[in-house]
Design a protein around this motif. Sequence first.
Motif, PDB file in Angstrom:
ATOM      1  N   VAL A  86      -6.947  71.286  60.146  1.00  0.00           N
ATOM      2  CA  VAL A  86      -6.556  70.134  60.956  1.00  0.00           C
ATOM      3  C   VAL A  86      -7.321  68.947  60.400  1.00  0.00           C
ATOM      4  O   VAL A  86      -8.533  69.016  60.182  1.00  0.00           O
ATOM      5  CB  VAL A  86      -6.875  70.338  62.449  1.00  0.00           C
ATOM      6  N   LEU A  87      -6.607  67.874  60.163  1.00  0.00           N
ATOM      7  CA  LEU A  87      -7.225  66.729  59.507  1.00  0.00           C
ATOM      8  C   LEU A  87      -6.874  65.432  60.216  1.00  0.00           C
ATOM      9  O   LEU A  87      -5.877  65.348  60.919  1.00  0.00           O
ATOM     10  CB  LEU A  87      -6.766  66.661  58.056  1.00  0.00           C
ATOM     11  N   GLU A  88      -7.730  64.462  60.008  1.00  0.00           N
ATOM     12  CA  GLU A  88      -7.488  63.130  60.545  1.00  0.00           C
ATOM     13  C   GLU A  88      -7.131  62.198  59.398  1.00  0.00           C
ATOM     14  O   GLU A  88      -7.790  62.193  58.363  1.00  0.00           O
ATOM     15  CB  GLU A  88      -8.744  62.598  61.246  1.00  0.00           C
ATOM     16  N   VAL A  89      -6.071  61.439  59.598  1.00  0.00           N
ATOM     17  CA  VAL A  89      -5.700  60.409  58.629  1.00  0.00           C
ATOM     18  C   VAL A  89      -6.618  59.220  58.885  1.00  0.00           C
ATOM     19  O   VAL A  89      -6.626  58.647  59.972  1.00  0.00           O
ATOM     20  CB  VAL A  89      -4.222  60.007  58.755  1.00  0.00           C
ATOM     21  N   MET A  90      -7.416  58.871  57.878  1.00  0.00           N
ATOM     22  CA  MET A  90      -8.400  57.795  58.018  1.00  0.00           C
ATOM     23  C   MET A  90      -7.925  56.473  57.448  1.00  0.00           C
ATOM     24  O   MET A  90      -8.402  55.411  57.831  1.00  0.00           O
ATOM     25  CB  MET A  90      -9.703  58.197  57.337  1.00  0.00           C
ATOM     26  N   LYS A  91      -7.009  56.528  56.493  1.00  0.00           N
ATOM     27  CA  LYS A  91      -6.492  55.314  55.849  1.00  0.00           C
ATOM     28  C   LYS A  91      -5.093  55.642  55.348  1.00  0.00           C
ATOM     29  O   LYS A  91      -4.865  56.724  54.802  1.00  0.00           O
ATOM     30  CB  LYS A  91      -7.398  54.922  54.675  1.00  0.00           C
ATOM     31  N   ALA A  92      -4.169  54.730  55.563  1.00  0.00           N
ATOM     32  CA  ALA A  92      -2.787  54.946  55.122  1.00  0.00           C
ATOM     33  C   ALA A  92      -2.335  53.788  54.253  1.00  0.00           C
ATOM     34  O   ALA A  92      -2.708  52.629  54.495  1.00  0.00           O
ATOM     35  CB  ALA A  92      -1.868  55.082  56.336  1.00  0.00           C
ATOM     36  N   TRP A  93      -1.554  54.117  53.232  1.00  0.00           N
ATOM     37  CA  TRP A  93      -1.047  53.132  52.275  1.00  0.00           C
ATOM     38  C   TRP A  93       0.466  53.289  52.162  1.00  0.00           C
ATOM     39  O   TRP A  93       0.979  54.392  52.260  1.00  0.00           O
ATOM     40  CB  TRP A  93      -1.638  53.387  50.885  1.00  0.00           C
ATOM     41  N   SER A  94       1.162  52.186  51.914  1.00  0.00           N
ATOM     42  CA  SER A  94       2.592  52.273  51.614  1.00  0.00           C
ATOM     43  C   SER A  94       2.921  51.298  50.495  1.00  0.00           C
ATOM     44  O   SER A  94       2.243  50.291  50.317  1.00  0.00           O
ATOM     45  CB  SER A  94       3.436  51.972  52.854  1.00  0.00           C
ATOM     46  N   ASP A  95       3.961  51.633  49.753  1.00  0.00           N
ATOM     47  CA  ASP A  95       4.412  50.797  48.645  1.00  0.00           C
ATOM     48  C   ASP A  95       5.598  49.970  49.127  1.00  0.00           C
ATOM     49  O   ASP A  95       6.699  50.506  49.304  1.00  0.00           O
ATOM     50  CB  ASP A  95       4.817  51.684  47.464  1.00  0.00           C
ATOM     51  N   PRO A  96       5.414  48.657  49.343  1.00  0.00           N
ATOM     52  CA  PRO A  96       6.502  47.836  49.872  1.00  0.00           C
ATOM     53  C   PRO A  96       7.696  47.713  48.918  1.00  0.00           C
ATOM     54  O   PRO A  96       8.786  47.348  49.345  1.00  0.00           O
ATOM     55  CB  PRO A  96       5.845  46.473  50.118  1.00  0.00           C
ATOM     56  N   LYS A  97       7.498  48.026  47.648  1.00  0.00           N
ATOM     57  CA  LYS A  97       8.607  47.965  46.688  1.00  0.00           C
ATOM     58  C   LYS A  97       9.580  49.126  46.867  1.00  0.00           C
ATOM     59  O   LYS A  97      10.725  49.044  46.430  1.00  0.00           O
ATOM     60  CB  LYS A  97       8.067  47.954  45.257  1.00  0.00           C
ATOM     61  N   GLN A  98       9.124  50.218  47.487  1.00  0.00           N
ATOM     62  CA  GLN A  98      10.007  51.364  47.720  1.00  0.00           C
ATOM     63  C   GLN A  98      10.553  51.254  49.140  1.00  0.00           C
ATOM     64  O   GLN A  98       9.980  51.755  50.086  1.00  0.00           O
ATOM     65  CB  GLN A  98       9.252  52.678  47.517  1.00  0.00           C
ATOM     66  N   ARG A  99      11.688  50.585  49.249  1.00  0.00           N
ATOM     67  CA  ARG A  99      12.288  50.328  50.556  1.00  0.00           C
ATOM     68  C   ARG A  99      13.247  51.443  50.936  1.00  0.00           C
ATOM     69  O   ARG A  99      14.039  51.894  50.113  1.00  0.00           O
ATOM     70  CB  ARG A  99      13.002  48.994  50.529  1.00  0.00           C
ATOM     71  N   ASN A 100      13.158  51.891  52.173  1.00  0.00           N
ATOM     72  CA  ASN A 100      14.033  52.935  52.713  1.00  0.00           C
ATOM     73  C   ASN A 100      14.065  54.188  51.842  1.00  0.00           C
ATOM     74  O   ASN A 100      15.143  54.658  51.460  1.00  0.00           O
ATOM     75  CB  ASN A 100      15.447  52.393  52.918  1.00  0.00           C
ATOM     76  N   PRO A 101      12.913  54.741  51.499  1.00  0.00           N
ATOM     77  CA  PRO A 101      12.907  55.921  50.625  1.00  0.00           C
ATOM     78  C   PRO A 101      13.497  57.144  51.323  1.00  0.00           C
ATOM     79  O   PRO A 101      13.356  57.312  52.537  1.00  0.00           O
ATOM     80  CB  PRO A 101      11.415  56.125  50.345  1.00  0.00           C
ATOM     81  N   LYS A 102      14.176  57.944  50.560  1.00  0.00           N
ATOM     82  CA  LYS A 102      14.708  59.223  51.046  1.00  0.00           C
ATOM     83  C   LYS A 102      13.707  60.300  50.675  1.00  0.00           C
ATOM     84  O   LYS A 102      13.202  60.335  49.547  1.00  0.00           O
ATOM     85  CB  LYS A 102      16.060  59.540  50.399  1.00  0.00           C
TER      86      LYS A 102
END
Length: 176
Positions: free
Chosen positions: A136-152
């Motif tokens: 069981v883990l805690e997400v401490m930091k999250a990142w996203s790539d704004p160039k990849q829009r609506n990824p499948k």
Amino acid sequence: MKNLPLAKVYQLLEPGPVVLLTTAQKGRADVMTMYWHMMVEFEPPLVACVVSSADFSFAALKATKEFVIAIPALHLAQKVVDVGNSSGREVAKFEKFGLTPRKAARVAAPLVAECFANLECAVVHTRLVNKYNLFVLEVMKAWSDPKQRNPKTIHHRGYGKFVVDGSVIKLKSKMR
């Protein structure tokens, strides 16, 4: 209705997209494919995942208690499968499969630049590791790539079969 073999139940309940899990130990980064994971709590975001003790990444995960969950889009499907079909014991997978490690902010494990999202995680509960290989883990930091829009994303259905995200529908709901 007819009988369904119990060995096929997981194909019906597969909880989420296929992801890449990265670890780093003693200066060596590794990446593996993972599809047995689920959300446990919203805030803080807690995730449970199963990593087999036979996997090369298991020892690093158990020792460092940190890793990254990188979420690939459909265009990475073949690389994701290739990563999953090889072992970090014999292969430097980032190099072999053309994945780009990027420095994370909170953990030693690298982000995967090609993925549309990366979650830096710390293990917060290990009571079920010895019996079930469940962390069981805690997400401490999250990142996203704004160039990849609506990824499948791809979802594992077993025996080399995958499902790709379909249409998005919006229904009135009180869930957040």
